[in-house]
Scaffold this motif. Structure first.
Motif, mmCIF file in Angstrom:
data_model
loop_
_atom_site.group_PDB
_atom_site.id
_atom_site.type_symbol
_atom_site.label_atom_id
_atom_site.label_comp_id
_atom_site.label_asym_id
_atom_site.label_seq_id
_atom_site.Cartn_x
_atom_site.Cartn_y
_atom_site.Cartn_z
ATOM 1 N N ASN A 32 -42.811 -89.432 54.832
ATOM 2 C CA ASN A 32 -43.053 -88.122 55.444
ATOM 3 C C ASN A 32 -43.340 -87.062 54.380
ATOM 4 O O ASN A 32 -44.196 -86.191 54.572
ATOM 5 C CB ASN A 32 -41.846 -87.708 56.275
ATOM 6 N N ARG A 33 -42.637 -87.170 53.261
ATOM 7 C CA ARG A 33 -42.855 -86.204 52.178
ATOM 8 C C ARG A 33 -44.264 -86.336 51.600
ATOM 9 O O ARG A 33 -44.926 -85.330 51.329
ATOM 10 C CB ARG A 33 -41.814 -86.423 51.086
ATOM 11 N N THR A 34 -44.731 -87.578 51.459
ATOM 12 C CA THR A 34 -46.089 -87.808 50.948
ATOM 13 C C THR A 34 -47.132 -87.246 51.902
ATOM 14 O O THR A 34 -48.118 -86.634 51.487
ATOM 15 C CB THR A 34 -46.333 -89.307 50.734
ATOM 16 N N LEU A 35 -46.910 -87.453 53.203
ATOM 17 C CA LEU A 35 -47.848 -86.927 54.193
ATOM 18 C C LEU A 35 -47.903 -85.402 54.163
ATOM 19 O O LEU A 35 -48.976 -84.800 54.291
ATOM 20 C CB LEU A 35 -47.456 -87.409 55.584
ATOM 21 N N ILE A 36 -46.740 -84.780 53.984
ATOM 22 C CA ILE A 36 -46.698 -83.318 53.904
ATOM 23 C C ILE A 36 -47.463 -82.834 52.682
ATOM 24 O O ILE A 36 -48.279 -81.906 52.769
ATOM 25 C CB ILE A 36 -45.243 -82.826 53.870
ATOM 26 N N ASN A 37 -47.220 -83.469 51.539
ATOM 27 C CA ASN A 37 -47.930 -83.079 50.315
ATOM 28 C C ASN A 37 -49.435 -83.321 50.447
ATOM 29 O O ASN A 37 -50.249 -82.547 49.931
ATOM 30 C CB ASN A 37 -47.379 -83.860 49.123
ATOM 31 N N PHE A 38 -49.787 -84.387 51.144
ATOM 32 C CA PHE A 38 -51.196 -84.708 51.342
ATOM 33 C C PHE A 38 -51.864 -83.691 52.264
ATOM 34 O O PHE A 38 -53.068 -83.431 52.159
ATOM 35 C CB PHE A 38 -51.299 -86.120 51.940
ATOM 36 N N SER A 39 -51.067 -83.101 53.152
ATOM 37 C CA SER A 39 -51.610 -82.154 54.128
ATOM 38 C C SER A 39 -51.791 -80.754 53.558
ATOM 39 O O SER A 39 -52.596 -79.975 54.080
ATOM 40 C CB SER A 39 -50.682 -82.076 55.347
ATOM 41 N N ILE A 40 -51.057 -80.426 52.512
ATOM 42 C CA ILE A 40 -51.084 -79.063 51.969
ATOM 43 C C ILE A 40 -52.487 -78.606 51.559
ATOM 44 O O ILE A 40 -52.896 -77.486 51.907
ATOM 45 C CB ILE A 40 -50.090 -78.935 50.790
ATOM 46 N N PRO A 41 -53.283 -79.417 50.833
ATOM 47 C CA PRO A 41 -54.638 -78.961 50.474
ATOM 48 C C PRO A 41 -55.511 -78.655 51.700
ATOM 49 O O PRO A 41 -56.301 -77.698 51.671
ATOM 50 C CB PRO A 41 -55.209 -80.136 49.672
ATOM 51 N N PHE A 42 -55.354 -79.446 52.771
ATOM 52 C CA PHE A 42 -56.148 -79.198 53.988
ATOM 53 C C PHE A 42 -55.717 -77.890 54.649
ATOM 54 O O PHE A 42 -56.555 -77.124 55.128
ATOM 55 C CB PHE A 42 -55.991 -80.365 54.956
ATOM 56 N N PHE A 43 -54.413 -77.658 54.655
ATOM 57 C CA PHE A 43 -53.913 -76.403 55.217
ATOM 58 C C PHE A 43 -54.404 -75.218 54.392
ATOM 59 O O PHE A 43 -54.783 -74.174 54.939
ATOM 60 C CB PHE A 43 -52.389 -76.419 55.260
ATOM 61 N N ALA A 44 -54.436 -75.385 53.071
ATOM 62 C CA ALA A 44 -54.929 -74.317 52.192
ATOM 63 C C ALA A 44 -56.409 -74.046 52.446
ATOM 64 O O ALA A 44 -56.846 -72.887 52.463
ATOM 65 C CB ALA A 44 -54.699 -74.703 50.734
ATOM 66 N N MET A 45 -57.194 -75.110 52.664
ATOM 67 C CA MET A 45 -58.618 -74.942 52.962
ATOM 68 C C MET A 45 -58.811 -74.190 54.268
ATOM 69 O O MET A 45 -59.715 -73.354 54.403
ATOM 70 C CB MET A 45 -59.296 -76.314 53.029
ATOM 71 N N TYR A 46 -57.951 -74.485 55.240
ATOM 72 C CA TYR A 46 -58.063 -73.805 56.533
ATOM 73 C C TYR A 46 -57.704 -72.326 56.401
ATOM 74 O O TYR A 46 -58.368 -71.464 56.988
ATOM 75 C CB TYR A 46 -57.156 -74.487 57.547
ATOM 76 N N CYS A 47 -56.678 -72.035 55.617
ATOM 77 C CA CYS A 47 -56.296 -70.636 55.389
ATOM 78 C C CYS A 47 -57.407 -69.878 54.667
ATOM 79 O O CYS A 47 -57.685 -68.712 54.981
ATOM 80 C CB CYS A 47 -55.006 -70.574 54.577
ATOM 81 N N TYR A 48 -58.059 -70.549 53.733
ATOM 82 C CA TYR A 48 -59.168 -69.905 53.021
ATOM 83 C C TYR A 48 -60.321 -69.607 53.972
ATOM 84 O O TYR A 48 -61.004 -68.589 53.834
ATOM 85 C CB TYR A 48 -59.647 -70.796 51.874
ATOM 86 N N HIS A 49 -60.520 -70.486 54.951
ATOM 87 C CA HIS A 49 -61.570 -70.257 55.948
ATOM 88 C C HIS A 49 -61.285 -68.976 56.727
ATOM 89 O O HIS A 49 -62.199 -68.183 56.991
ATOM 90 C CB HIS A 49 -61.641 -71.463 56.884
ATOM 91 N N PHE A 50 -60.024 -68.768 57.093
ATOM 92 C CA PHE A 50 -59.634 -67.527 57.755
ATOM 93 C C PHE A 50 -59.966 -66.333 56.867
ATOM 94 O O PHE A 50 -60.571 -65.352 57.302
ATOM 95 C CB PHE A 50 -58.130 -67.534 58.049
ATOM 96 N N TYR A 51 -59.547 -66.432 55.609
ATOM 97 C CA TYR A 51 -59.754 -65.342 54.659
ATOM 98 C C TYR A 51 -61.239 -65.060 54.458
ATOM 99 O O TYR A 51 -61.661 -63.896 54.416
ATOM 100 C CB TYR A 51 -59.088 -65.694 53.328
ATOM 101 N N PHE A 52 -62.039 -66.111 54.366
ATOM 102 C CA PHE A 52 -63.466 -65.963 54.117
ATOM 103 C C PHE A 52 -64.168 -65.264 55.286
ATOM 104 O O PHE A 52 -64.996 -64.377 55.084
ATOM 105 C CB PHE A 52 -64.105 -67.348 53.892
ATOM 106 N N LEU A 53 -63.819 -65.633 56.522
ATOM 107 C CA LEU A 53 -64.470 -65.026 57.684
ATOM 108 C C LEU A 53 -64.071 -63.576 57.876
ATOM 109 O O LEU A 53 -64.861 -62.764 58.357
ATOM 110 C CB LEU A 53 -64.169 -65.836 58.941
ATOM 111 N N PHE A 54 -62.832 -63.258 57.528
ATOM 112 C CA PHE A 54 -62.389 -61.871 57.683
ATOM 113 C C PHE A 54 -62.861 -61.021 56.504
ATOM 114 O O PHE A 54 -62.986 -59.835 56.609
ATOM 115 C CB PHE A 54 -60.878 -61.794 57.818
#
Length: 209
Positions: free
Chosen positions: A187-209
């Motif tokens: 579960n810890r590996t999956l969470i760490n693996f998910s962090i870059p994708f979550f960061a990319m999604y947050c950047y998408h929010f930032y970029f559009l705004f």
């Protein structure tokens, strides 16, 4: 080697004739003494989908320009405010796109229900597939809302959630590859693996705004 061309986007709303028609319509219908008459004439569906006096004047002025161009046998079909002008249906701004969004939404809901009812051996990727379906269902709901009536909020939501489907699809492919390679994921590996994708999604929010 790159070749650059000068282009003019949204030519329609830059036309002097369009501005004149729009301003005249607003003057006649949207002033304080005439706005009540306009609202009384407006149909229930137009009010339901938020067609106020100014947006109605823009819509009518666009079609006036398009009819004049057709009468003059001018083949140019300009965009207005960054969009093509579509025929409304019961207040729905883009009826065809709205209808196909409903079909896509129905397809995803039905596929998810069919998958849940399958009598198969446990699939270790089943939870990922279900999450993907929920992302897709959410995205098509907002696509339907956006094509029903465009606004800044519905446009943002349509783009945000469409991107979530694309990004999660990439995530799903990589997770599937790791499972196929028989790589055990805690579960810890999956969470760490998910962090870059979550960061990319947050950047998408930032970029559009």
């Amino acid at each position: 080697m790159f070749v650059f061309f000068l282009v003019f986007a949204s030519l329609g709303d830059q036309m002097m004739e369009y501005k004149l028609y729009q301003n005249e319509c607003i003057k006649l219908n949207c002033s304080s003494h005439s706005l009540t008459d306009f609202q009384q004439r407006q149909s229930f569906f137009l009010r339901l989908f938020g067609w106020d006096c100014i947006s109605e004047c823009q819509y009518q002025s666009q079609w006036t320009i398009l009819r004049e161009l057709k009468e003059l046998e001018i083949s140019i079909v300009p965009q207005f405010h960054g969009k093509w002008t579509f025929y409304r249906f019961l207040g729905i701004q883009e009826p065809a796109s709205f209808f196909f969004s409903i079909l896509n939404l129905y397809t995803n809901i039905k596929t998810l229900n069919d998958y849940k009812n399958l009598e198969v051996n446990y699939d270790e990727m089943s939870s990922v597939y279900k999450v993907q379906s929920y992302f897709a269902i959410n995205a098509w709901i907002w696509s339907m809302v956006y094509h029903a009536r465009e606004s800044k909020i519905t446009e943002y939501f349509d783009y945000f959630f469409a991107y979530s489907v694309a990004l999660f699809s990439l995530y799903e492919i990589l997770i599937k590859w790791l499972f196929e390679a028989r790589i055990k994921l805690s579960n810890r590996t999956l969470i760490n693996f998910s962090i870059p994708f979550f960061a990319m999604y947050c950047y998408h929010f930032y970029f559009l705004f």
